[in-house]
Design a protein around this motif. Structure first.
Motif, mmCIF file in Angstrom:
data_model
loop_
_atom_site.group_PDB
_atom_site.id
_atom_site.type_symbol
_atom_site.label_atom_id
_atom_site.label_comp_id
_atom_site.label_asym_id
_atom_site.label_seq_id
_atom_site.Cartn_x
_atom_site.Cartn_y
_atom_site.Cartn_z
ATOM 1 N N ALA A 103 16.194 -13.781 8.326
ATOM 2 C CA ALA A 103 14.240 -14.181 8.503
ATOM 3 C C ALA A 103 13.305 -13.379 9.147
ATOM 4 C CB ALA A 103 14.751 -15.371 9.207
ATOM 5 N N ALA A 104 12.401 -12.449 7.756
ATOM 6 C CA ALA A 104 11.037 -12.566 8.769
ATOM 7 C C ALA A 104 9.854 -13.556 9.203
ATOM 8 C CB ALA A 104 10.680 -11.630 7.043
ATOM 9 N N SER A 105 9.066 -12.873 10.231
ATOM 10 C CA SER A 105 8.180 -13.036 10.998
ATOM 11 C C SER A 105 6.771 -13.460 9.576
ATOM 12 C CB SER A 105 8.174 -12.350 11.627
ATOM 13 O OG SER A 105 7.130 -11.215 11.562
ATOM 14 N N GLY A 106 7.221 -12.808 8.795
ATOM 15 C CA GLY A 106 5.744 -12.916 7.722
ATOM 16 C C GLY A 106 6.166 -12.553 6.469
ATOM 17 N N ASP A 107 5.069 -12.692 5.369
ATOM 18 C CA ASP A 107 5.650 -12.509 4.094
ATOM 19 C C ASP A 107 6.002 -10.822 3.491
ATOM 20 O OD1 ASP A 107 3.288 -10.884 1.533
ATOM 21 O OD2 ASP A 107 4.826 -12.649 1.338
ATOM 22 N N ILE A 108 7.003 -11.057 2.766
ATOM 23 C CA ILE A 108 7.672 -9.884 2.559
ATOM 24 C C ILE A 108 7.439 -9.368 1.217
ATOM 25 C CG2 ILE A 108 9.632 -10.133 4.342
ATOM 26 C CD1 ILE A 108 11.593 -11.115 1.970
ATOM 27 N N ALA A 109 6.670 -9.926 0.385
ATOM 28 C CA ALA A 109 6.666 -9.740 -1.279
ATOM 29 C C ALA A 109 5.871 -7.982 -1.092
ATOM 30 C CB ALA A 109 5.578 -10.157 -1.423
ATOM 31 N N ASP A 110 5.278 -7.558 -0.769
ATOM 32 C CA ASP A 110 5.465 -5.959 -1.027
ATOM 33 C C ASP A 110 5.912 -5.328 0.649
ATOM 34 O OD1 ASP A 110 2.180 -7.124 -0.710
ATOM 35 O OD2 ASP A 110 3.226 -6.238 -2.142
ATOM 36 N N THR A 111 7.195 -5.342 1.129
ATOM 37 C CA THR A 111 7.794 -4.766 1.929
ATOM 38 C C THR A 111 9.507 -4.112 1.571
ATOM 39 O OG1 THR A 111 7.026 -6.261 3.337
ATOM 40 C CG2 THR A 111 9.385 -4.619 3.993
ATOM 41 N N SER A 112 9.985 -3.160 1.601
ATOM 42 C CA SER A 112 10.915 -2.725 0.852
ATOM 43 C C SER A 112 11.727 -2.742 2.361
ATOM 44 C CB SER A 112 10.809 -1.618 0.940
ATOM 45 O OG SER A 112 10.054 -1.318 -0.115
ATOM 46 N N LEU A 113 13.145 -3.785 1.914
ATOM 47 C CA LEU A 113 14.582 -4.102 2.948
ATOM 48 C C LEU A 113 15.547 -3.749 2.694
ATOM 49 C CD1 LEU A 113 13.349 -8.010 2.046
ATOM 50 C CD2 LEU A 113 12.629 -6.362 4.621
ATOM 51 N N ALA A 114 15.740 -3.609 3.378
ATOM 52 C CA ALA A 114 17.764 -3.252 3.714
ATOM 53 C C ALA A 114 18.242 -3.467 4.660
ATOM 54 C CB ALA A 114 17.624 -1.626 3.932
ATOM 55 N N TRP A 115 19.424 -3.404 4.512
ATOM 56 C CA TRP A 115 20.527 -3.417 5.573
ATOM 57 C C TRP A 115 21.784 -2.343 5.991
ATOM 58 C CZ3 TRP A 115 21.736 -8.087 7.587
ATOM 59 C CH2 TRP A 115 21.490 -9.287 7.545
ATOM 60 N N PHE A 116 21.703 -1.973 6.968
ATOM 61 C CA PHE A 116 22.261 -0.854 7.699
ATOM 62 C C PHE A 116 23.145 -1.461 8.254
ATOM 63 C CE2 PHE A 116 19.960 2.983 6.964
ATOM 64 C CZ PHE A 116 18.747 1.943 6.520
ATOM 65 N N ARG A 117 24.310 -0.807 8.047
ATOM 66 C CA ARG A 117 25.856 -0.629 9.590
ATOM 67 C C ARG A 117 26.073 0.307 10.654
ATOM 68 N NH1 ARG A 117 30.535 -1.565 5.099
ATOM 69 N NH2 ARG A 117 30.309 -0.064 4.622
ATOM 70 N N GLN A 118 26.371 -0.682 11.605
ATOM 71 C CA GLN A 118 27.104 0.691 12.636
ATOM 72 C C GLN A 118 28.672 -0.139 12.577
ATOM 73 O OE1 GLN A 118 24.301 1.607 16.424
ATOM 74 N NE2 GLN A 118 24.972 3.455 16.655
ATOM 75 N N ALA A 119 29.085 0.889 12.271
ATOM 76 C CA ALA A 119 30.417 1.476 13.147
ATOM 77 C C ALA A 119 31.112 1.533 14.385
ATOM 78 C CB ALA A 119 31.123 1.775 11.570
ATOM 79 N N PRO A 120 31.748 1.116 15.250
ATOM 80 C CA PRO A 120 31.875 1.516 16.237
ATOM 81 C C PRO A 120 32.528 2.730 16.508
ATOM 82 C CG PRO A 120 33.484 -0.671 16.337
ATOM 83 C CD PRO A 120 32.733 -0.012 14.428
ATOM 84 N N GLY B 236 22.680 3.307 6.235
ATOM 85 C CA GLY B 236 22.240 2.145 5.279
ATOM 86 C C GLY B 236 23.451 1.414 4.249
ATOM 87 N N ILE B 237 23.579 0.821 3.645
ATOM 88 C CA ILE B 237 24.432 0.360 2.778
ATOM 89 C C ILE B 237 23.888 -0.860 1.531
ATOM 90 C CG2 ILE B 237 26.752 0.045 4.377
ATOM 91 C CD1 ILE B 237 25.550 -3.034 4.285
ATOM 92 N N ALA B 238 22.754 -1.211 1.998
ATOM 93 C CA ALA B 238 22.162 -1.977 0.570
ATOM 94 C C ALA B 238 20.657 -2.142 0.973
ATOM 95 C CB ALA B 238 22.674 -3.167 0.293
ATOM 96 N N ALA B 239 19.960 -1.892 -0.418
ATOM 97 C CA ALA B 239 18.795 -1.527 -0.051
ATOM 98 C C ALA B 239 18.024 -2.277 -1.224
ATOM 99 C CB ALA B 239 17.827 -0.518 0.431
ATOM 100 N N ALA B 240 16.663 -3.172 -1.103
ATOM 101 C CA ALA B 240 16.000 -3.966 -1.867
ATOM 102 C C ALA B 240 14.511 -3.360 -2.016
ATOM 103 C CB ALA B 240 16.692 -5.038 -1.919
ATOM 104 N N ASP B 241 14.128 -2.224 -3.079
ATOM 105 C CA ASP B 241 12.622 -2.235 -2.903
ATOM 106 C C ASP B 241 11.627 -3.387 -3.220
ATOM 107 O OD1 ASP B 241 12.890 1.189 -3.226
ATOM 108 O OD2 ASP B 241 13.486 0.135 -1.588
ATOM 109 N N THR B 242 10.336 -3.777 -3.433
ATOM 110 C CA THR B 242 9.753 -4.558 -3.624
ATOM 111 C C THR B 242 9.354 -4.774 -5.390
ATOM 112 O OG1 THR B 242 7.443 -3.114 -4.310
ATOM 113 C CG2 THR B 242 8.222 -4.252 -1.767
ATOM 114 N N ASP B 243 10.211 -4.176 -6.108
ATOM 115 C CA ASP B 243 10.861 -3.714 -7.633
ATOM 116 C C ASP B 243 11.387 -4.472 -8.261
ATOM 117 O OD1 ASP B 243 9.759 -0.700 -8.096
ATOM 118 O OD2 ASP B 243 11.672 -1.832 -6.996
ATOM 119 N N GLY B 244 12.154 -4.675 -7.034
ATOM 120 C CA GLY B 244 13.752 -5.255 -8.148
ATOM 121 C C GLY B 244 14.436 -4.192 -7.934
#
Length: 125
Positions: free
Chosen positions: A23-40, A46-54
């Motif tokens: 959950a983001a605190s503000g508008d994310i329409a112009d924000t690139s987002l991603a998921w990262f994983r840190q294994a023990p 980085g494992i997945a990313a979604a840019d503003t253009d889809g």
């Protein structure tokens, strides 16, 4: 600076599914987002990313099993994880950066300026 809060981490069995949310605190329409994983004992990856253009990018380790999705109206980022494996165990972080910085590959940590605190996933047999 947008604030990010992850949720949905849990302990699951091999082959199971789980959906993480960010959950983001503000508008994310112009924000690139991603998921990262840190294994023990390993570096954050980085494992997945979604840019503003889809456009989306996936690490080979999760391609075909994980799906990243964003809901700009609800200011949410999701990670649908299927066919989970023990190697998927780790802390999962949500990350964000304004726009689509082209000089960084979308799965590189340096690209992102805002990070959540993480949510933990354990996959066991």
């Amino acid at each position: 600076q947008v604030q990010l809060v992850e949720s949905g981490g849990a302990s699951v069995e091999v082959g199971g599914s789980l959906t993480l949310s960010c959950a983001a605190s503000g508008d994310i329409a112009d924000t690139s987002l991603a998921w990262f994983r840190q294994a023990p004992g390993k570096e954050r990856r980085g494992i997945a990313a979604a840019d503003t253009d889809g456009r989306t990018n996936y690490d080979n380790s999760v391609k075909g099993r994980f799906t990243i999705a964003r809901d700009n109206d609800k200011k949410l980022l999701f990670l649908q994880m299927n066919n989970l494996k023990p190697d998927d165990t780790g802390m999962y972080y949500c990350a964000a950066v304004s726009g689509n910085p082209e000089h960084w590959f979308p799965l590189m940590g340096r690209r992102y300026t805002a990070w959540g605190q993480g949510t933990h996933v354990t996959v066991s047999s």
